[in-house]
Design an enzyme around this catalytic site. Structure first.
Site, PDB file in Angstrom:
ATOM      1  CE  LYS A  76      -4.521  -1.107   0.463  1.00 35.81           C
ATOM      2  NZ  LYS A  76      -5.643  -0.500  -0.261  1.00 35.81           N
ATOM      3  CB  SER A 310      -0.942  -7.881  -1.030  1.00 35.82           C
ATOM      4  OG  SER A 310      -1.854  -8.584  -0.215  1.00 35.82           O
TER       5      SER A 310
END
Length: 325
Positions: A76, A310
């Protein structure tokens, strides 16, 4: 007369230009490939250029794009930093606000502090403790509000209006999506012969960015998204516990993504255990979703496959319980 028409037709057929369709033409006007490559240059030296790890103990043709090695433990911060670097001088001076279940929060907090931008993060009261604490440690003002990210968003927008802050959406923003797309650029650079890229999907920013970067350069590569099957309740995969994709990501998913599959909670837990036992890698539930789809047989034959890990941000107690099961 017939001969004249035939001659004219032959002339037209010879002179008509051959149509060559540029794969980039499929990208929306707000996300050309140049937006992703510009983001890569912007982020160079400010984020970790994460490795691509071969994982033959899990699957002979599987590689892992290990975003777990980012400073905040998740992809992110790519999108967060790209968005922050695109702020105007008045926007920087005024400060920013974001809503997040945790990983976008940490990305904004870390890089806002580095850039001297005041950051306020609204997080749902259900956010993992480790993510809340880490966001505060990184220098952001943390406001806990509501039980879901949607409720946190309402509060963030309220604060943006009251305090004249710039709202940084975690996935429904062109600059954020372009930043996440740099993951796709790196995958193609490291594994140009990849056949399939598998990406966890919550709000869709990562999937949209990766799909744009990959399809603009290798349109034949399959891009597959992985969602949580049972969304809305308690889950290991809080990062993808999102009911609907953002408007901008959805537009890209509809045109560029080959498939979106769903995985169950038990498959995510099994993937977390497999990653830890095989590599010593810690992955949060959302981060392991792509591997869960591969190991659970959800994808069929995929050839040389890259699964994006992720994120790694999971509470210690939750991790211990999952690994011991």
């Amino acid at each position: 007369m017939f001969t004249a028409h035939a001659d004219a037709a032959r002339t037209l057929s010879v002179c008509a230009p051959v149509q060559h369709h540029d794969p980039e033409d499929r990208l929306p006007a707000w996300l050309p490939l140049s937006a992703v490559t510009d983001a890569a240059r912007r982020l160079s030296g400010q984020i970790v250029r994460t490795p691509l790890l071969h994982a033959p103990t899990l699957d002979r043709d599987l590689w892992l794009k290990a975003e777990v090695f980012q400073a905040t433990g998740a992809f992110k911060e790519r999108g967060a930093l790209n968005r922050l670097l695109r702020l105007t001088a008045p926007e920087r001076a005024g400060g920013v606000v974001a809503m997040s279940a945790g990983n976008h929060a940490q990305g904004v907090a870390l890089h806002a502090a580095r850039l001297g931008v005041k950051a306020t993060i609204v997080m749902p009261e259900t956010a993992p403790r480790c993510k809340v604490e880490r966001t505060a440690e990184l220098g952001a003002e943390v406001v806990l509000h509501g039980a879901t990210v949607g409720e946190a968003k309402g509060k963030a927008l309220e604060l943006a209006a009251e305090r004249r802050l710039t709202f940084l959406h975690p996935y429904d923003d062109p600059d954020v999506i372009a930043g996440q797309g740099t993951v796709g650029l790196e995958i193609l650079a490291d594994r140009p012969d990849v056949d399939t890229v598998v990406v966890p999907v919550g709000g869709g920013g990562l999937l949209a960015g990766v799909a744009a970067a990959v399809k603009a350069q290798r349109p034949w590569v399959r891009v597959i998204g992985v969602r949580l099957a049972r969304r809305g309740g308690p889950t290991l995969a809080d990062g993808i516990n999102v009911h609907a994709l953002g408007k901008l990501p959805q537009a890209i998913v509809d045109t560029l993504v080959d498939r979106v599959v769903e995985v169950e909670e038990a498959e995510i837990a099994a993937a977390m255990r497999a990653l830890h036992r095989s590599f010593g890698l810690v992955a949060e539930g959302a981060g392991a979703a792509g591997v869960a789809a591969v190991l659970g047989g959800r994808l069929g034959r995929t050839g040389r496959t890259v699964a994006v890990l992720s994120g790694r941000n999971v509470d210690g107690d939750t991790l211990a319980r999952t690994l011991a099961a």
